[in-house]
Design an enzyme around this catalytic site. Structure first.
Site, PDB file in Angstrom:
ATOM      1  N   ARG A 112       0.842  -1.199   0.000  1.00 29.51           N
ATOM      2  CA  ARG A 112       0.000   0.000   0.000  1.00 29.51           C
ATOM      3  C   ARG A 112       0.877   1.249   0.000  1.00 29.51           C
ATOM      4  NH1 ARG A 112      -4.872   2.086  -1.449  1.00 29.51           N
ATOM      5  NH2 ARG A 112      -6.024   3.088   0.247  1.00 29.51           N
ATOM      6  N   THR A 399      -9.531  -0.095 -10.094  1.00 27.50           N
ATOM      7  CA  THR A 399      -8.632  -1.054  -9.465  1.00 27.50           C
ATOM      8  C   THR A 399      -8.626  -2.290 -10.350  1.00 27.50           C
ATOM      9  OG1 THR A 399      -9.132  -0.136  -7.276  1.00 27.50           O
ATOM     10  CG2 THR A 399      -8.310  -2.378  -7.291  1.00 27.50           C
ATOM     11  N   GLU A 419      -6.186   4.034  -7.459  1.00 22.52           N
ATOM     12  CA  GLU A 419      -7.372   4.623  -6.853  1.00 22.52           C
ATOM     13  C   GLU A 419      -8.401   5.050  -7.885  1.00 22.52           C
ATOM     14  OE1 GLU A 419      -9.440   7.290  -5.945  1.00 22.52           O
ATOM     15  OE2 GLU A 419     -10.261   6.331  -4.185  1.00 22.52           O
ATOM     16  N   GLU A 436      -3.889   7.893  -4.185  1.00 22.27           N
ATOM     17  CA  GLU A 436      -4.336   7.113  -3.032  1.00 22.27           C
ATOM     18  C   GLU A 436      -4.456   7.928  -1.746  1.00 22.27           C
ATOM     19  OE1 GLU A 436      -5.578   4.306  -3.206  1.00 22.27           O
ATOM     20  OE2 GLU A 436      -4.673   3.142  -4.825  1.00 22.27           O
ATOM     21  N   SER A 463      -7.876   1.059   2.961  1.00 20.12           N
ATOM     22  CA  SER A 463      -8.314   0.523   1.675  1.00 20.12           C
ATOM     23  C   SER A 463      -9.483  -0.423   1.896  1.00 20.12           C
ATOM     24  CB  SER A 463      -7.157  -0.236   1.012  1.00 20.12           C
ATOM     25  OG  SER A 463      -7.600  -0.957  -0.126  1.00 20.12           O
ATOM     26  N   SER A 464     -10.198  -0.720   0.817  1.00 22.61           N
ATOM     27  CA  SER A 464     -11.242  -1.755   0.853  1.00 22.61           C
ATOM     28  C   SER A 464     -10.872  -2.960   0.006  1.00 22.61           C
ATOM     29  CB  SER A 464     -12.567  -1.181   0.352  1.00 22.61           C
ATOM     30  OG  SER A 464     -13.030  -0.178   1.209  1.00 22.61           O
ATOM     31  N   GLY A 485     -13.529  -1.957  -7.421  1.00 18.50           N
ATOM     32  CA  GLY A 485     -14.831  -1.409  -7.077  1.00 18.50           C
ATOM     33  C   GLY A 485     -14.865  -0.437  -5.921  1.00 18.50           C
ATOM     34  N   GLY A 486     -13.716   0.132  -5.508  1.00 18.27           N
ATOM     35  CA  GLY A 486     -13.730   1.039  -4.380  1.00 18.27           C
ATOM     36  C   GLY A 486     -14.252   0.344  -3.136  1.00 18.27           C
TER      37      GLY A 486
END
Length: 579
Positions: A112, A399, A419, A436, A463-464, A485-486
């Site tokens: 990340r 993503t 992002e 990001e 983050s997801s 997909g966020g």
């Protein structure tokens, strides 16, 4: 009903839950309308599932040359950064779950992005009370986090790779120099983007001299990207994080006239990828393993299933109002906790054990009314929680996910991102820089309480991303799944796992199921699918229903009798192949 099963290092996480030919195949449907929108791909020994056929081909090539899942994942991602630049790349970051068959070990790798050392809590605030608008913050250098992808790939390769590092770069270098055929999706996203043409390097690459966007079917060459990859192939990731490439990144970040960034050479030189202890928990006869913080995906996914374990999900029909209601209610409870507590736990005390405690999840499950929606859920108070303010940071859906299994039974589930679509819109040396840092909360505190996901120097934004491995009770590999997909990623992955594990669909059918769920706001239904017919009934149950696009990009695989079956999301341009 609940039982102890697996350990997250220091604390028990205990719960139980009842070419032209290639171009001709590219599709970008608006939405899946049924269960059988793609033909399932089954391969006996090894399989690659990813967002572009050219990337899949690169991964299969590495597997056939004797490489393992880690080797193939590196080759796939480097090609994705070229042919799907809007979604991921070396200017961004990634999370990887790795299954090592020899000892049945699950590992989690964190690549990340980080905030630069000069980042401050108020860097996205216009004044004491007014945050910047999202795209005010995104476009320029301010939103760019220190990229982590290459350091993560290098770390994973050093520990587990089989083929020489430089070999893994060959497909992407060749393709960048030769040129690739622009897909319909890439053309469409370039054509409708309002900001990409504002940066000179991006404008030169993605648009013709007359300002028109690159066209689908056109060949696009990227020698600058090939040159960067060649240097990294020969010198290792340090070639990216020091020297000319690093200086080019810093210069680009600082050059924006109104929204410059704060990254410096030292931020890049000091970046470290991390190996983290995975989060795992049992569900029926299976074990699900996912990412710990700074991703919220693993915790939220396991909370959703921990709550649903108190209900007969298997007895519900996939297209029923009861299924949409129950699953959405479980998701809004998980998102209420996510928005309050989840952040980089190197900086914030995240009460992971409390959030996944069986008694806590039983209490949360009891809040669900099977006949009426709770609307907006309130965060719970798990053991170890510190009072915080909730965070509603945006996390937009650009993503990419890949899932790979090799002939030895090793597997990778890896989600990568820059992002937003095209990230910060800043291009340097043939690749795009991420945005990001806008995954942080713009406001550091609210109502006198700190936000867990506030900006801090060297911190990783929440983050997801939810790369997930599926194991059986003997800890043998069963499958892998993940999605773009966020923040909707969590719900997309949950839907697919429910489809496979509760409703006994195959992976392709489960991936293609209409998307739905709640992020503790409206109950979202995918437009163009049969679920839209449930809107009125859901509204009578108290749901605030929102119908819209749900362009997931789910990619996964499951073990079947004669090998491995790939699940390719019909909503995007992915494919599956192997041998």
């Amino acid at each position: 009903m609940f039982e102890n099963y697996l350990i997250r290092l220091c604390c028990v996480v205990a719960f139980s839950w009842a070419s032209s030919a290639v171009a001709d195949r590219l599709e970008a449907p608006e939405a899946a309308t049924g269960l059988h929108t793609r033909t399932a791909v089954v391969r006996q020994h090894a399989l690659v599932v990813a967002a572009n056929p050219l990337a899949v081909a690169a991964g299969v090539e590495m597997l056939k040359r004797g490489g393992n899942a880690i080797d193939a994942a590196i080759a796939v991602e480097l090609v994705l950064g070229l042919v799907e630049p809007q979604s991921s790349g070396i200017g961004g970051g990634s999370f990887m779950m790795y299954y090592q068959h020899s000892d049945k070990q699950v590992l989690a790798y964190d690549g990340r992005e980080t905030a630069p050392a000069a980042a401050t809590a108020d860097m996205f605030m216009l004044d004491e009370d007014q945050p910047m608008s999202f795209y005010q913050a995104v476009v320029g250098g301010r939103s760019v986090g220190v990229p982590g992808l290459l350091r993560m790939l290098e770390l994973a390769h050093q520990q587990h790779g089989r083929l020489p590092w430089r070999i893994l770069f060959t497909p992407a270098i060749k393709l960048a120099n030769k040129g690739f055929i622009v897909s319909p999706r890439l053309h469409s996203l370039v054509a409708k983007d309002a900001y990409l043409s504002l940066q000179p390097a991006a404008r030169t690459y993605f648009y013709h001299a007359d300002g028109t966007p690159i066209a689908a079917g056109e060949r696009l060459v990227n020698r600058a990207y090939a040159n960067v990859l060649l240097r990294v192939a020969n010198e290792g990731a340090k070639a990216f994080y020091t020297g000319k490439i690093a200086q080019d990144i810093v210069t680009t970040v600082h050059m924006h006239p109104t929204n410059p960034g704060r990254m410096h050479m030292g931020d890049l030189a000091q970046y470290q990828a991390k190996s983290r202890a995975p989060l795992c928990g049992s569900y029926h006869a299976y074990v699900l393993c996912g990412m710990p913080p700074p991703s919220s995906g693993g915790v939220a996914l396991l909370q959703i299933f921990g709550i649903l374990g108190h209900y007969d999900v298997a007895g519900l029909q996939p297209d029923s109002v009861q299924a949409v209601h129950l699953i959405s209610e479980a998701e809004r409870l998980a998102f209420a906790d996510r928005n309050m507590y989840l952040a980089d736990d190197d900086f914030v005390a995240v009460p992971i054990a409390g959030l996944l405690d069986p008694a806590y999840l039983r209490q949360r499950a009891s809040l669900i009314d099977t006949e009426f929606s709770m609307g907006v859920a309130t965060a719970g108070v798990p053991a170890g929680a510190v009072s915080m303010s909730k965070d509603n940071a945006l996390e937009l859906p650009s993503t990419s996910h890949l899932s790979i299994v090799d002939k030895w039974g090793n597997a990778v589930s890896m989600t990568s991102s820059i992002e937003d679509a095209f990230g910060s819109r800043h291009m340097v040396d043939g690749f795009l820089l991420n945005n990001e840092l806008t995954d942080f909360s713009f406001m550091p505190d609210q109502n006198g309480k700190l936000v867990a996901n506030r900006v801090q120097a060297n911190k990783r934004p929440r983050s997801s991303m939810t790369p997930t491995l599926i194991l059986d009770g003997q800890h043998e590999l069963v499958g892998a799944i993940g999605s773009p997909g966020g923040s909707s990623i969590i719900n997309y992955v949950a839907k697919t796992l429910i489809g496979v594990l509760d409703w006994h669909l195959d992976m392709q059918q489960a991936v293609a199921l209409p998307n739905f769920g709640s992020r503790n706001g409206p109950t979202e239904l995918e437009s163009g699918t049969g679920l839209v017919s449930l809107q009125s009934e859901l509204e009578m149950m108290g749901h605030d229903v929102k119908v819209g696009e749900a362009n997931s990009g789910l990619h996964g695989f499951m073990r079947v009798q004669n090998g491995w079956m790939g699940g390719v999301d019909p909503r995007r341009e992915g494919s599956a192949d192997g041998y």
